[in-house]
Write a protein that holds these residues in place. Structure first.
Motif, PDB file in Angstrom:
ATOM      1  N   SER A 119     -25.710 -32.558 -19.090  1.00 53.61           N
ATOM      2  CA  SER A 119     -26.529 -33.359 -18.173  1.00 53.61           C
ATOM      3  C   SER A 119     -26.964 -32.522 -16.970  1.00 53.61           C
ATOM      4  O   SER A 119     -28.082 -32.672 -16.465  1.00 53.61           O
ATOM      5  N   TYR A 155     -31.212 -38.322 -12.583  1.00 54.86           N
ATOM      6  CA  TYR A 155     -29.790 -38.036 -12.763  1.00 54.86           C
ATOM      7  C   TYR A 155     -28.940 -38.962 -11.904  1.00 54.86           C
ATOM      8  O   TYR A 155     -27.936 -39.513 -12.373  1.00 54.86           O
ATOM      9  N   TYR A 203     -28.954 -42.460 -13.343  1.00 56.53           N
ATOM     10  CA  TYR A 203     -28.234 -42.421 -14.625  1.00 56.53           C
ATOM     11  C   TYR A 203     -26.717 -42.471 -14.418  1.00 56.53           C
ATOM     12  O   TYR A 203     -26.000 -43.153 -15.156  1.00 56.53           O
ATOM     13  N   ALA A 231     -23.607 -43.163 -18.770  1.00 58.84           N
ATOM     14  CA  ALA A 231     -22.918 -42.110 -18.019  1.00 58.84           C
ATOM     15  C   ALA A 231     -21.432 -42.441 -17.935  1.00 58.84           C
ATOM     16  O   ALA A 231     -20.564 -41.580 -18.124  1.00 58.84           O
ATOM     17  N   SER A 238     -23.998 -37.784 -22.278  1.00 60.33           N
ATOM     18  CA  SER A 238     -24.832 -36.874 -21.485  1.00 60.33           C
ATOM     19  C   SER A 238     -26.309 -37.114 -21.798  1.00 60.33           C
ATOM     20  O   SER A 238     -26.658 -37.782 -22.775  1.00 60.33           O
ATOM     21  N   CYS A 239     -27.174 -36.530 -20.966  1.00 66.72           N
ATOM     22  CA  CYS A 239     -28.618 -36.603 -21.211  1.00 66.72           C
ATOM     23  C   CYS A 239     -28.928 -36.132 -22.638  1.00 66.72           C
ATOM     24  O   CYS A 239     -29.676 -36.766 -23.381  1.00 66.72           O
TER      25      CYS A 239
END
Lengths: 497, 497
Positions: free
Chosen positions: A225, A292, A295, A301, A306-307
């Motif tokens: 991330s 971020y 998120y 999260a 993770s992204c």
């Protein structure tokens, strides 16, 4: 029980059956072993690291020679990033779709042009052609600083290394046109020696350092991330960084925390504003894209996703498992993203996302409508001679309300990543925008404007731009001239200060 | 290979080993068979239906003789319904915890007393002792109608059958004190012959019928929510039901849909209000508890999870699986509720719930603060002679804003059942409350009140009740007298019209 030997001596044909069976079995085992070895070879190939990619190698194609699966999937980011209902590689004109934005950003370049981002492959092209970067006359002309290139590709760390971070931020945007050529790619996130994930941009590392946290201690899953958080975050151009005074130094306003309120407090204490609104005269904040930050407040999260888990899910090709570098909306790729955990139908999962987004969109649009009214009413209040003392509290409310709107509106995917927090922040924004309007009603009525004022017709982008006094014909002509006459030449010029 | 016989004849002790081993094995198999048979007997017992429970049997203990597991778990609803952080069987005084409520409900009995509900076992006791049911002088005295008993227990369907639905709703609340004695229990949801789930209250069936939907077609899983929806819904007392004119006929306002906006539109078209606010003179709506409606908009309903799945999860006792009739917050019972699907730690799951609730609570409290201001400002506007024409739009905004607040505030667990929808509805409420205040600022300033007015001190329940002009000493004394002198006698009187 009779032994095999006894049985074979009684039935001679049985020996041939056993012999042939053994032949077939050995052949099949051979095939299987070959397949295993082949896959193993591919696996070795895939995860082997090569040492002849240079430390600041910005050419994504060079990396692609060694990592063809990752590279070829990355190339697909040219195809556009969103669900087919909007078409494929289309640049959505957000000002046309929602002309409120023009009024909210009056006096700021975003009111000229604001598009839904396309894939990473278009990063360079899109920053060059957009009106916001203007039409510099010379390579050392404005309006934008080198800082605007920071997220556009792996030439950035290369140049920062070459000329220094402060010099990079301190340069004019135009002066770097000939250097920043490779769109967001390999070296932005990977160490060429080990292929491990690495942070290539100073701002994130500096923000962690100021908070006393050590980025080097981040786990691989956190890095999946954090490499995204190099760019998909809120930032601003700080002008008083020691040793870089006057330079537009890219800085993450994280010192008090990640929430809308924490960053707002940071900006208030720093007495920072991105621009002064041309109608209401409010010292405004422009949120970038606190993806971020928002998120981190959501359930994914919270569960350690993770992204990359959703935007770059693993896939398999020829027996090799690799992270799909076609970064895109997981809605395009439900089976490899959502359905790894969620055992629901594709249609159901997509409907769930839209349902959350639509509920948040309703509050967002309500807040936009109220902000437009507040700006217009504040403009009227100035017009009829309201004093700055009477306006101060009003402008503070507008500043905060629009910041909270923008924190959500600018956060890509935020209404899905964290819908409850998005709703909460928008609620506070609605309360503040209306608080400004309560105060405005008082100052307006006191001076005889005791009825709702008439709001401008901003039903199209063109009407809204005309209302805020933008001459887009002139802007567009200047941009066209820059793109046709100066850009083709500058794109071959190396950086020279 | 030697045969067993050969081996035993060589080693005589081996015979005894085999003999003893066989004995032990047969003994263990016997034990196992016995256990299986016992469980089977219990299972038969648990799911067998008995025919000697009468059709309108209201005595829960009678049912309990045949269904001891269900009955004994149901008895535990006496222990209170919420997480230990609030203590066990405590009646939380919500007006003391949040005195804003007193002002929001000025002129309505809720401003006298409003408690967090306890378990189902306390349903009868709690409606008798609460100030809201007043201190009737005779059994045919008000203030409350028989309708107020509707959700309190299985004596209600029994009495409705005996005297008729309209007569039940048309009676005085006091006149039924001697009849409604068994708290919410078996016959409210179960058919005594088949034990299948059934709808015992007319309002839900009538609402479905008006919508052209057939309750008889509901699946068992749907019924595991619908039996709860007999009571855990929004309702009102309709006064013009054909054939029951003037009677407080319990009606669900579902004809236009379930959402806050749909029910608001229903009430607006019907020109219905629960009361007129004593400060702002707003024709108000009181939301009851639209738990089911809000639940249907959340992810759990979306995934087919019923109320009973989380609030009455299956458990096992002595090899028997049965639905735990200790209806309570799933937070008390994470392992049998949440963890059936969610593989996270108990602490994590509880934190997730609180996190959602706290984000929604923030918006809810903000809206309360704004509503208090709006009521007080509207009171001031009337005081200085604002005309009804100027007030109309303002009062409409206040009516809608408080309805939206109450739709969420009154919906038990709504901020967890459907946090995104809860946030959305609260956002619209905040916008509307503030819109009222923008208009109020205009009318107030026009008449010279051009500064924020001073709001009353409502920091405690007592101060808030004094501010709205309630004489709680008198109310409490009257209630005490009713409970000590008249109630003990009436509780033994059969219904007589």
């Amino acid at each position: 029980m009779k032994s095999i030997q006894q049985q074979v001596s009684e039935k001679p044909w049985l020996g041939w059956v056993i012999f042939t069976g053994t032949l077939v079995a050995v052949f099949l085992i051979g095939l299987f072993a070959s397949s295993v070895m082949e896959r193993r070879t591919e696996a070795l190939y895939a995860y082997q690291t090569f040492s002849d990619i240079g430390e600041w190698e910005a050419d994504n194609a060079k990396w692609g020679q060694y990592y063809p699966q990752q590279y070829q999937s990355w190339l697909k980011t040219a195809e556009g990033d969103f669900k087919s209902k909007y078409g494929g590689n289309v640049m959505r004109d957000m000002l046309e779709e929602d002309p409120n934005l023009v009024v909210l950003w009056a006096g700021y370049p975003f009111s000229k042009e604001y598009n839904q981002g396309r894939g990473h492959m278009h990063a360079i092209e899109d920053i060059v052609i957009i009106s916001r970067t203007g039409a510099p006359e010379t390579m050392n002309d404005g309006p934008m600083p080198g800082t605007c290139w920071t997220c556009k590709g792996p030439d950035v760390p290369r140049m920062m290394q070459e000329i220094g971070i402060t010099a990079f931020y301190g340069a004019q945007w135009a002066s770097l046109i000939g250097e920043i050529k490779n769109p967001i790619g390999c070296a932005d996130c990977h160490d060429p020696k080990t292929m491990s994930l690495q942070i290539s941009r100073p701002a994130l590392a500096e923000a962690f350092k100021r908070k006393g946290e050590d980025l080097a201690k981040a786990t691989h899953q956190e890095m999946r991330s954090l490499v995204c958080a190099q760019c998909h975050v809120e930032y601003y151009f700080k002008k008083d960084v020691p040793g870089a005074e006057g330079v537009n130094y890219l800085t993450l306003p994280w010192d008090k925390g990640f929430s809308a309120e924490s960053m707002e407090a940071y900006y208030d204490v720093a007495n920072f504003s991105d621009w002064t609104h041309s109608i209401s005269k409010t010292p405004m904040l422009k949120a970038q894209h606190p993806d971020y930050e928002l998120y981190t407040t959501g359930v994914h999260a919270n569960r350690g996703i993770s992204c990359a888990d959703c935007h770059m899910p693993y896939r398999s090709e020829g027996g090799m498992k690799f992270s799909d570098h076609h970064k895109q909306s997981p809605l395009n790729n439900i089976s490899n993203s959502c359905q790894v955990c969620h055992r629901e139908d594709t249609e159901r999962l997509i409907a769930d996302v839209y349902e959350r987004q639509e509920r948040i969109l309703e509050s967002r649009l309500k807040l936009e409508e109220l902000l437009v009214k507040a700006h217009v009413e504040a403009g009227k209040a100035w017009e009829i001679g309201t004093t700055p003392e009477d306006m101060n509290g009003i402008l503070q409310d507008i500043r905060h309300a629009q910041w909270r709107w923008d924190y959500i509106a600018a956060s890509h995917g935020g209404s899905f990543h964290s819908p409850v927090e998005s709703g909460r922040v928008l609620s506070t924004g609605i309360a503040l925008a209306q608080e400004a309007r309560v105060k405005l009603a008082r100052v307006l009525t006191k001076k005889g404007v005791d009825q709702p004022i008439s709001y401008p017709d901003i039903s199209t982008k063109a009407k809204a731009q005309e209302y805020i006094g933008l001459d887009m014909k002139k802007e567009n002509a200047a941009k066209k001239e820059f793109l046709e006459k100066r850009y083709p030449e500058w794109v071959n010029q190396p950086f020279a200060k």
